[in-house]
Design a protein around this motif. Structure first.
Motif, PDB file in Angstrom:
ATOM      1  N   ARG A  28      34.600  34.935  34.287  1.00  0.00           N
ATOM      2  CA  ARG A  28      36.031  34.692  34.064  1.00  0.00           C
ATOM      3  C   ARG A  28      36.684  34.383  35.401  1.00  0.00           C
ATOM      4  O   ARG A  28      36.504  35.117  36.367  1.00  0.00           O
ATOM      5  N   GLU A  29      37.419  33.291  35.453  1.00  0.00           N
ATOM      6  CA  GLU A  29      38.102  32.881  36.670  1.00  0.00           C
ATOM      7  C   GLU A  29      39.609  32.973  36.483  1.00  0.00           C
ATOM      8  O   GLU A  29      40.139  32.613  35.439  1.00  0.00           O
ATOM      9  N   PHE A  30      40.288  33.451  37.530  1.00  0.00           N
ATOM     10  CA  PHE A  30      41.743  33.543  37.546  1.00  0.00           C
ATOM     11  C   PHE A  30      42.213  32.742  38.751  1.00  0.00           C
ATOM     12  O   PHE A  30      42.044  33.172  39.891  1.00  0.00           O
ATOM     13  N   ALA A  31      42.769  31.571  38.502  1.00  0.00           N
ATOM     14  CA  ALA A  31      43.175  30.677  39.585  1.00  0.00           C
ATOM     15  C   ALA A  31      44.667  30.752  39.895  1.00  0.00           C
ATOM     16  O   ALA A  31      45.128  30.093  40.827  1.00  0.00           O
ATOM     17  N   THR A  32      45.405  31.552  39.115  1.00  0.00           N
ATOM     18  CA  THR A  32      46.846  31.714  39.344  1.00  0.00           C
ATOM     19  C   THR A  32      47.233  33.153  39.028  1.00  0.00           C
ATOM     20  O   THR A  32      46.559  33.824  38.234  1.00  0.00           O
ATOM     21  N   PRO A  33      48.334  33.614  39.605  1.00  0.00           N
ATOM     22  CA  PRO A  33      48.813  34.961  39.240  1.00  0.00           C
ATOM     23  C   PRO A  33      49.126  35.079  37.747  1.00  0.00           C
ATOM     24  O   PRO A  33      48.920  36.133  37.147  1.00  0.00           O
ATOM     25  N   GLU A  34      49.590  33.992  37.143  1.00  0.00           N
ATOM     26  CA  GLU A  34      49.904  34.014  35.709  1.00  0.00           C
ATOM     27  C   GLU A  34      48.634  34.226  34.879  1.00  0.00           C
ATOM     28  O   GLU A  34      48.635  34.989  33.919  1.00  0.00           O
ATOM     29  N   ALA A  35      47.552  33.558  35.249  1.00  0.00           N
ATOM     30  CA  ALA A  35      46.287  33.738  34.534  1.00  0.00           C
ATOM     31  C   ALA A  35      45.769  35.156  34.708  1.00  0.00           C
ATOM     32  O   ALA A  35      45.165  35.730  33.803  1.00  0.00           O
ATOM     33  N   ALA A  36      46.021  35.753  35.880  1.00  0.00           N
ATOM     34  CA  ALA A  36      45.546  37.103  36.181  1.00  0.00           C
ATOM     35  C   ALA A  36      46.228  38.176  35.347  1.00  0.00           C
ATOM     36  O   ALA A  36      45.750  39.315  35.299  1.00  0.00           O
ATOM     37  N   GLU A  37      47.309  37.847  34.659  1.00  0.00           N
ATOM     38  CA  GLU A  37      47.993  38.835  33.826  1.00  0.00           C
ATOM     39  C   GLU A  37      47.098  39.371  32.717  1.00  0.00           C
ATOM     40  O   GLU A  37      47.344  40.450  32.186  1.00  0.00           O
ATOM     41  N   ASP A  47      48.361  40.638  43.466  1.00  0.00           N
ATOM     42  CA  ASP A  47      49.594  41.272  43.938  1.00  0.00           C
ATOM     43  C   ASP A  47      49.602  41.540  45.443  1.00  0.00           C
ATOM     44  O   ASP A  47      50.660  41.844  46.006  1.00  0.00           O
ATOM     45  N   THR A  48      48.463  41.404  46.100  1.00  0.00           N
ATOM     46  CA  THR A  48      48.453  41.528  47.561  1.00  0.00           C
ATOM     47  C   THR A  48      49.262  40.397  48.185  1.00  0.00           C
ATOM     48  O   THR A  48      49.691  40.503  49.325  1.00  0.00           O
ATOM     49  N   GLY A  49      49.435  39.296  47.422  1.00  0.00           N
ATOM     50  CA  GLY A  49      50.169  38.133  47.919  1.00  0.00           C
ATOM     51  C   GLY A  49      49.362  37.261  48.856  1.00  0.00           C
ATOM     52  O   GLY A  49      49.885  36.295  49.406  1.00  0.00           O
ATOM     53  N   GLU A  50      48.103  37.589  49.031  1.00  0.00           N
ATOM     54  CA  GLU A  50      47.272  36.861  49.981  1.00  0.00           C
ATOM     55  C   GLU A  50      46.028  36.253  49.346  1.00  0.00           C
ATOM     56  O   GLU A  50      45.082  35.900  50.030  1.00  0.00           O
ATOM     57  N   VAL A  51      46.029  36.123  48.016  1.00  0.00           N
ATOM     58  CA  VAL A  51      44.849  35.688  47.277  1.00  0.00           C
ATOM     59  C   VAL A  51      45.204  34.479  46.418  1.00  0.00           C
ATOM     60  O   VAL A  51      46.283  34.425  45.828  1.00  0.00           O
ATOM     61  N   VAL A  52      44.277  33.509  46.330  1.00  0.00           N
ATOM     62  CA  VAL A  52      44.508  32.319  45.501  1.00  0.00           C
ATOM     63  C   VAL A  52      43.502  32.193  44.349  1.00  0.00           C
ATOM     64  O   VAL A  52      43.660  31.327  43.495  1.00  0.00           O
ATOM     65  N   ASN A  53      42.461  33.058  44.324  1.00  0.00           N
ATOM     66  CA  ASN A  53      41.484  32.977  43.246  1.00  0.00           C
ATOM     67  C   ASN A  53      40.730  34.294  43.154  1.00  0.00           C
ATOM     68  O   ASN A  53      40.347  34.876  44.167  1.00  0.00           O
ATOM     69  N   VAL A  54      40.528  34.750  41.909  1.00  0.00           N
ATOM     70  CA  VAL A  54      39.697  35.923  41.626  1.00  0.00           C
ATOM     71  C   VAL A  54      38.716  35.491  40.549  1.00  0.00           C
ATOM     72  O   VAL A  54      39.098  34.858  39.561  1.00  0.00           O
ATOM     73  N   PHE A  55      37.446  35.836  40.757  1.00  0.00           N
ATOM     74  CA  PHE A  55      36.397  35.421  39.837  1.00  0.00           C
ATOM     75  C   PHE A  55      35.515  36.615  39.489  1.00  0.00           C
ATOM     76  O   PHE A  55      35.033  37.305  40.380  1.00  0.00           O
ATOM     77  N   PHE A  56      35.337  36.879  38.179  1.00  0.00           N
ATOM     78  CA  PHE A  56      34.471  37.951  37.716  1.00  0.00           C
ATOM     79  C   PHE A  56      33.141  37.360  37.287  1.00  0.00           C
ATOM     80  O   PHE A  56      33.089  36.499  36.412  1.00  0.00           O
ATOM     81  N   ILE A  61      32.483  40.398  41.977  1.00  0.00           N
ATOM     82  CA  ILE A  61      33.830  39.834  41.950  1.00  0.00           C
ATOM     83  C   ILE A  61      33.972  39.019  43.230  1.00  0.00           C
ATOM     84  O   ILE A  61      33.707  39.529  44.322  1.00  0.00           O
ATOM     85  N   SER A  62      34.345  37.762  43.106  1.00  0.00           N
ATOM     86  CA  SER A  62      34.626  36.930  44.271  1.00  0.00           C
ATOM     87  C   SER A  62      36.131  36.791  44.409  1.00  0.00           C
ATOM     88  O   SER A  62      36.833  36.577  43.424  1.00  0.00           O
ATOM     89  N   VAL A  63      36.594  36.900  45.639  1.00  0.00           N
ATOM     90  CA  VAL A  63      38.017  36.787  45.922  1.00  0.00           C
ATOM     91  C   VAL A  63      38.190  35.724  46.994  1.00  0.00           C
ATOM     92  O   VAL A  63      37.492  35.750  48.014  1.00  0.00           O
ATOM     93  N   THR A  64      39.108  34.793  46.759  1.00  0.00           N
ATOM     94  CA  THR A  64      39.395  33.739  47.724  1.00  0.00           C
ATOM     95  C   THR A  64      40.761  33.990  48.331  1.00  0.00           C
ATOM     96  O   THR A  64      41.764  34.100  47.621  1.00  0.00           O
ATOM     97  N   ALA A  65      40.774  34.087  49.658  1.00  0.00           N
ATOM     98  CA  ALA A  65      42.010  34.333  50.389  1.00  0.00           C
ATOM     99  C   ALA A  65      42.828  33.059  50.505  1.00  0.00           C
ATOM    100  O   ALA A  65      42.283  31.951  50.532  1.00  0.00           O
TER     101      ALA A  65
END
Length: 193
Positions: A28-37, A47-56, A61-65
């Motif tokens: 599962r990929e979250f490319a926006t804060p809205e998708a991450a909801e 919510d750190t405000g420093e992330v542009v992508n989260v991937f499960f 878990i991969s996190v892109t700064a």
């Protein structure tokens, strides 16, 4: 609990390994804060405000700064969020969301309309992607999604740490394209979707 981290070919992404399954099936990929909801964990990382992508992935878990963010500052924040989540055994997804059930989203639709006569070729392509490519890409903190085959061209989408990675074009053109051309002679090119 100890969460390992690994670098990825994408200098903006880190791979976090909690030592336990993350997704029971699929990715599962979250490319926006809205998708991450859909996921309290992904939302907390955004919510750190420093992330542009989260991937499960299955066990990571991969996190892109965001551009310009220093991982030495962000990494402790992400580790804290992940530790809190896994120690509390909180659900990965919010109630009422699709969760880890594979539900194709609108943007997951095939990029091109495929010819039914190509069904055997598409099956061979998907088998190679599943058995040879996907495990290697997961090792780098990402995934690859098949988006279509038409007129000898295979359309693929990189996800997670592989999305936006400086070496993703080389991976597609020199790695995956070479493999697919070798085993499936009908393949003449691989393009990013």
């Amino acid at each position: 609990m100890f969460i390992e981290t690994e670098t990825t070919p994408n200098p903006a992404s880190l791979k976090f390994l909690p030592g336990r399954p993350v997704m029971s099936q699929g990715t599962r990929e979250f490319a926006t804060p809205e998708a991450a909801e859909a996921s309290p964990l992904a939302q907390a990382v955004f919510d750190t405000g420093e992330v542009v992508n989260v991937f499960f992935g299955g066990d990571f878990i991969s996190v892109t700064a965001a551009p310009g963010v220093n991982w030495s500052d962000l990494k402790p924040q992400v580790l804290s969020i992940l530790l809190d989540h896994f120690v509390s055994e909180a659900p990965l997804f919010a109630p009422g969301t699709a969760g880890d059930i594979s539900v194709p989203a609108e943007d997951d639709a095939l990029l091109v309309e495929e010819n039914e006569a190509d069904a055997d070729i598409v099956s061979q392509i998907n088998e190679l992607l599943e058995t040879r490519v996907r495990p290697a890409v997961a090792g780098d903190g990402g995934d690859i999604q098949y988006r279509g085959f038409k007129d000898g061209v295979v359309y693929l989408q990189m996800q997670g740490a592989c999305s936006g990675c400086p070496s993703s074009t080389a991976t597609l053109k020199h790695g995956i394209e070479g493999l697919l051309k070798h085993y499936v002679p009908e393949v003449v090119e691989v393009r990013a979707a």
